[in-house]
Motif scaffolding. Structure first.
Motif, PDB file in Angstrom:
ATOM      1  N   ASN A  33       3.205  -0.470   6.024  1.00  0.00           N
ATOM      2  CA  ASN A  33       2.180  -1.273   5.106  1.00  0.00           C
ATOM      3  C   ASN A  33       0.841  -1.185   5.678  1.00  0.00           C
ATOM      4  O   ASN A  33       0.632  -1.299   7.028  1.00  0.00           O
ATOM      5  N   ASN A  34      -0.311  -0.712   4.866  1.00  0.00           N
ATOM      6  CA  ASN A  34      -1.601  -0.687   5.304  1.00  0.00           C
ATOM      7  C   ASN A  34      -2.227  -1.990   4.931  1.00  0.00           C
ATOM      8  O   ASN A  34      -3.597  -1.968   4.901  1.00  0.00           O
ATOM      9  N   GLN A  35      -1.705  -3.109   4.382  1.00  0.00           N
ATOM     10  CA  GLN A  35      -2.336  -4.446   4.132  1.00  0.00           C
ATOM     11  C   GLN A  35      -1.963  -5.663   5.142  1.00  0.00           C
ATOM     12  O   GLN A  35      -2.898  -6.279   5.685  1.00  0.00           O
ATOM     13  N   ASP A  36      -0.781  -5.566   5.697  1.00  0.00           N
ATOM     14  CA  ASP A  36      -0.487  -6.820   6.403  1.00  0.00           C
ATOM     15  C   ASP A  36       0.876  -6.565   7.495  1.00  0.00           C
ATOM     16  O   ASP A  36       1.386  -5.435   7.106  1.00  0.00           O
ATOM     17  N   LYS A  42      -7.002  -1.713   7.770  1.00  0.00           N
ATOM     18  CA  LYS A  42      -6.578  -1.944   6.642  1.00  0.00           C
ATOM     19  C   LYS A  42      -7.160  -1.261   5.382  1.00  0.00           C
ATOM     20  O   LYS A  42      -8.225  -0.803   5.344  1.00  0.00           O
ATOM     21  N   ASP A  43      -6.286  -0.667   4.509  1.00  0.00           N
ATOM     22  CA  ASP A  43      -6.530   0.129   3.529  1.00  0.00           C
ATOM     23  C   ASP A  43      -6.643   1.609   3.760  1.00  0.00           C
ATOM     24  O   ASP A  43      -6.751   2.469   2.901  1.00  0.00           O
ATOM     25  N   SER A  89      -1.991   3.172   8.646  1.00  0.00           N
ATOM     26  CA  SER A  89      -0.888   2.223   8.807  1.00  0.00           C
ATOM     27  C   SER A  89       0.079   3.008   9.632  1.00  0.00           C
ATOM     28  O   SER A  89       0.154   3.995  10.002  1.00  0.00           O
ATOM     29  N   GLY A 107       0.866  -0.934   0.001  1.00  0.00           N
ATOM     30  CA  GLY A 107      -0.063  -0.148   0.062  1.00  0.00           C
ATOM     31  C   GLY A 107       0.943   1.185  -0.036  1.00  0.00           C
ATOM     32  O   GLY A 107       0.328   2.645   0.074  1.00  0.00           O
ATOM     33  N   SER A 109      -2.952   0.097  -8.306  1.00  0.00           N
ATOM     34  CA  SER A 109      -1.995  -0.598  -7.267  1.00  0.00           C
ATOM     35  C   SER A 109      -1.006  -1.654  -8.305  1.00  0.00           C
ATOM     36  O   SER A 109      -1.291  -2.483  -9.085  1.00  0.00           O
TER      37      SER A 109
END
Length: 795
Positions: free
Chosen positions: A242-245, A267-268, A271, A46, A107
């Motif tokens: 990281n805004n995903q994991d 998430k998304d 972060s 992200g 993305s």
């Protein structure tokens, strides 16, 4: 309204008229267009992809994402195929039907073979040919492939491998760009300035490699949106997180270790990243049974953190900070500490598809301390600091596909405490001494215009207006100084100013212009002119800057430093961008350069202007660069031929003399070789002419003892021997296990593989065995091979 205010108001009216002039020219054209805009991001983390390239395949029109990954393209209504690309990522193509303004964020997925990302660029392979302003970007992927001193990748040291960038020697902090001093480089980390960029006297950089995304160096040809220094701007950008994991990474080395955690708060949408690093030499010394070693304490630590929030489709908020400290203590008799701290709050707002804004509030502090405790009767502690507060409102406007306009305003407040010394215990006879503090405010307006006049000619031009105000801090006494040139001057005509009272104003207009002329499909000629002004000055009379050097603002007795530079260069890509080549020539003229009389006192000197000397300088040279971008073997060769001189009344009989960081020749070879998919070998070789030094050219005897002296009052009349250094590194990556996120690698490096004792400085002294004879002593910071091993991991 007085005459000065009337003139100032007229200037601001003309400034804003100039700012709006491109609007008048392009509004009619822009009204017939529709705009597609959005963000480019990493599909895995992200992270925004600053500098990513967007190409309209039907027309060949190009655009690039800004530092926050935002892009904007204005096109005639219709159907198009857009290509989105970024180095090390898979290209993405989108078919769009544009009938109205459209928002499209894309993305990109990382390429399977990350060895493709070995170029010194974060965007297009053709940027070096197509962009009017020459900028040197470096990604952390590339930095981590280079040989690492003590096993850790060093962003700032990596820039010293590029043409026109050098350092005075091993162990020297900072860097020199095209004949400028280390203080003439503005180093920004998420827009906040850093005043000292080294840990443990340049063994490590303040830029933690795990927390940094990328950086770009503007070598003098800086756009008008940058200012405050004469030579360069190093713009360092921290990772957004990281805004995903959630991911974790770190490294264990022989001297220091680090750990980083990053992941989504939502998430998304939001972060965070936090990265810590510490050396543990103090832990090792405490284990010694020898009191001379056990009582020593040497260590550093730093902490980097960032929060990232997507508030809406049009608003994003970033909060970031850095804090680092060094501590050196010798047997409880000597203490040296220095610490950097920064904080930045940034708000991105999209007013409409063509107008992007960023509002930033920054804080920066640099504090340093010296203590001497060996003799209780004379022990003391000395403290100094500089604190900055600044606010910036910046706009990027995309009126059409051929124009990008940057404009904005900045205000700042600088608070200086040059030094205070106090006794460290009740038995000390040392008197409390406090230097008068200083305060200054600055106000800046800027306007930049990037324009593609045709497929052949493009340019970037702009204007920066800076206003600098010296302010009284408490009750402030100002003096004139008189006395023979080249000798210590005495204060006269003293005047007193009350707290916050204005003492002196300085105003500077700084025009900037760069033009690119395409001479072929993969070749161009670039020319530029820039004027830069600097109002913060480093007070140092040593070969290299140290943590104890004092910063002082332009004031009643110290004028702003000014530099004018012109450059021209030829840039060529070969074999479908497999190779890049360039040659640049530059000439710089410098005004109001600061130097000091022989024997000047720079610490706790209330009459420091009386020891200062002022004059001019010049620097000129040529830079050659050849780089191989792709393949298992890649790297570059850079060579710089240059000359840097100063002319200061009262020094060297008022004639030009070499600056203390002048190097006639500088050669760098960089090679990165993929031996196997998981084994990477790299090496760098540096050669440079020796830096100048001032040595006596005569002697006489007094009571049978030699006395050395400089008969001609010459400055930098000798050069130390040439510099050679070879660094080697090997990276061994562990084979990943399917289904597991954990990966690791071993990095083995060898600093100074040729085992050379490169001289840092030279001086003469009496021979201990024969006191009537003099001997030359060569001082080296590192005189042997320094191996290191580091284990890096990520999960």
């Amino acid at each position: 309204m007085n005459k000065n205010n009337s003139i100032r108001m007229k200037f601001f009216k003309l400034f804003y008229l100039a700012l709006l002039f491109p609007t008048i020219l392009t509004t009619a054209y822009a009204q017939k267009k529709v705009t597609i805009s959005g963000y480019l991001k990493d599909a895995v983390s992200g992270e925004s992809l600053a500098g990513a390239l967007i190409i309209v395949q039907e027309t060949g029109i190009k655009a690039s994402a800004n530092n926050y990954g935002f892009y904007s393209l204005s096109l005639s209504a219709g159907d198009y195929k857009l290509s989105y690309s970024y180095m090390g990522y898979q290209q993405d193509e989108r078919s769009v039907s544009l009938m109205r303004d459209t928002s499209l964020s894309v993305s990109l997925s990382p390429a399977s073979n990350m060895m493709d990302e070995v170029v010194v660029s974060s965007s297009s392979k053709k940027d070096n040919v197509s962009k009017p302003v020459s900028v040197a970007p470096l990604t952390m992927v590339k930095v981590k492939q280079l040989p690492a001193f003590l096993g850790e990748a060093d962003l700032i040291r990596s820039f010293q491998l590029l043409p026109g960038v050098s350092t005075v020697g091993d162990g020297a902090s900072g860097f020199n760009v095209r004949g400028g001093g280390v203080d003439q480089n503005l180093v920004l980390i998420d827009e906040a300035p850093l005043y000292f960029t080294s840990h443990l006297f340049n063994l490590f950089s303040v830029a933690n490699p795990d927390a940094i995304k990328d950086a770009a160096l503007y070598k003098t040809e800086m756009p008008a949106r940058f200012g405050g220094r004469l030579s360069s701007v190093l713009d360092i950008r921290m990772k957004d997180g990281n805004n995903q994991d959630w991911n974790f990474a770190g490294g264990l080395g022989l001297i220091a270790s680090r750990f980083t955690a990053e992941g989504p708060l939502k998430k998304d949408k939001s972060s965070m990243i936090i990265s810590a690093r510490r050396s543990y030499t103090d832990v090792l010394t405490k284990q010694s049974s020898d009191p001379a070693i056990k009582d020593n304490s040497i260590y550093f630590y730093d902490l980097s953190a960032k929060l990232n929030f997507t508030l809406s489709n049009k608003d994003r908020l970033f909060i970031s900070g850095y804090f680092g400290k060094d501590h050196i203590e010798a047997a409880k008799s000597f203490l040296l500490q220095w610490a950097n701290g920064t904080g930045t709050v940034r708000w991105n707002h999209i007013f409409n598809p063509r107008l992007f804004s960023n509002t930033s509030a920054m804080y920066s502090s640099y504090k340093y301390r010296l203590g001497a405790y060996q003799d209780p009767a004379t022990s003391f502690t000395w403290d100094a600091s500089i604190i900055d507060y600044s606010l910036k409102n910046a706009y990027t406007w995309y009126p059409n596909s051929r124009n990008t306009i940057y404009f904005g305003a900045e205000v700042g407040l600088h608070d200086f405490m040059p030094g205070s010394a106090k006794p460290s215990n009740d038995n000390s006879i040392f008197n409390y001494t406090k230097m008068p503090g200083q305060r200054a405010a600055e106000y800046n307006l800027y306007w930049d215009h990037e324009i593609a006049l045709s497929d052949v000619i493009s340019m970037e031009y702009g204007l920066r207006y800076s206003s600098f105000q010296s302010l009284a801090k408490g009750e402030t006494v100002i003096s004139d100084y008189e006395g023979p040139i080249g000798e210590r001057k005495k204060p006269i005509n003293q005047r007193t100013f009350s707290d916050w009272q204005s003492i002196k104003w300085y105003h500077n207009l700084q025009p900037r212009a760069s033009v690119k002329i395409q001479t072929g499909k993969d070749a161009s000629v670039k020319a530029s002119f820039s004027r830069t002004a600097q109002n913060l000055h480093l007070v140092s009379n040593t070969i290299s800057s140290s943590p104890l050097d004092i910063w002082t603002p332009s004031s009643y007795n110290v004028k702003p430093e000014i530099a004018d530079q012109g450059s021209i260069g030829y840039f060529k890509n070969l074999k479908d961008n497999k190779y890049e080549a360039s040659v640049e020539l530059y000439y710089r003229k410098l005004h109001n350069q600061i130097d000091f009389i022989d024997g000047a006192e720079t610490l706790l000197n209330e009459d420091l202007p009386g020891d200062m000397l002022f004059g001019n300088g010049r620097a000129f040279g040529s830079e050659f660069y050849l780089k191989k971008n792709t393949g298992r073997l890649n790297g570059w060769i850079s060579y710089t031929l240059s000359k840097t001189e100063r002319k200061i009344n009262g020094i060297n009989n008022d004639l030009y003399f070499p600056a203390k960081y002048d190097k006639t020749h500088s050669l760098v070879l960089v090679a990165v070789y993929e031996l196997k998919p998981r084994i990477l070998l790299s090496g760098t070789y540096n050669f440079a002419s020796g830096i100048p030094a001032t040595l006596p050219d005569g002697r006489f005897e007094f009571d049978n003892f030699p006395v050395q002296y400089n008969s001609g009052n010459s400055r930098n009349n000798y050069r130390i021997p040439s510099y050679h250094r070879l660094d080697l590194s090997a990276t061994f990556k562990k084979k990943p296990i399917p289904g597991r996120k954990f990966t690791s690698e071993w990095v083995v490096s060898m600093f100074n593989a040729l085992n050379r004792r490169n001289a840092f400085s030279l001086y003469l002294r009496q021979n201990e065995n024969h006191p009537t004879e003099l001997e030359t002593v060569r001082f080296s910071m590192f005189g042997s091979v320094i191996p290191s091993v580091t284990w890096n991991f990520k999960f």
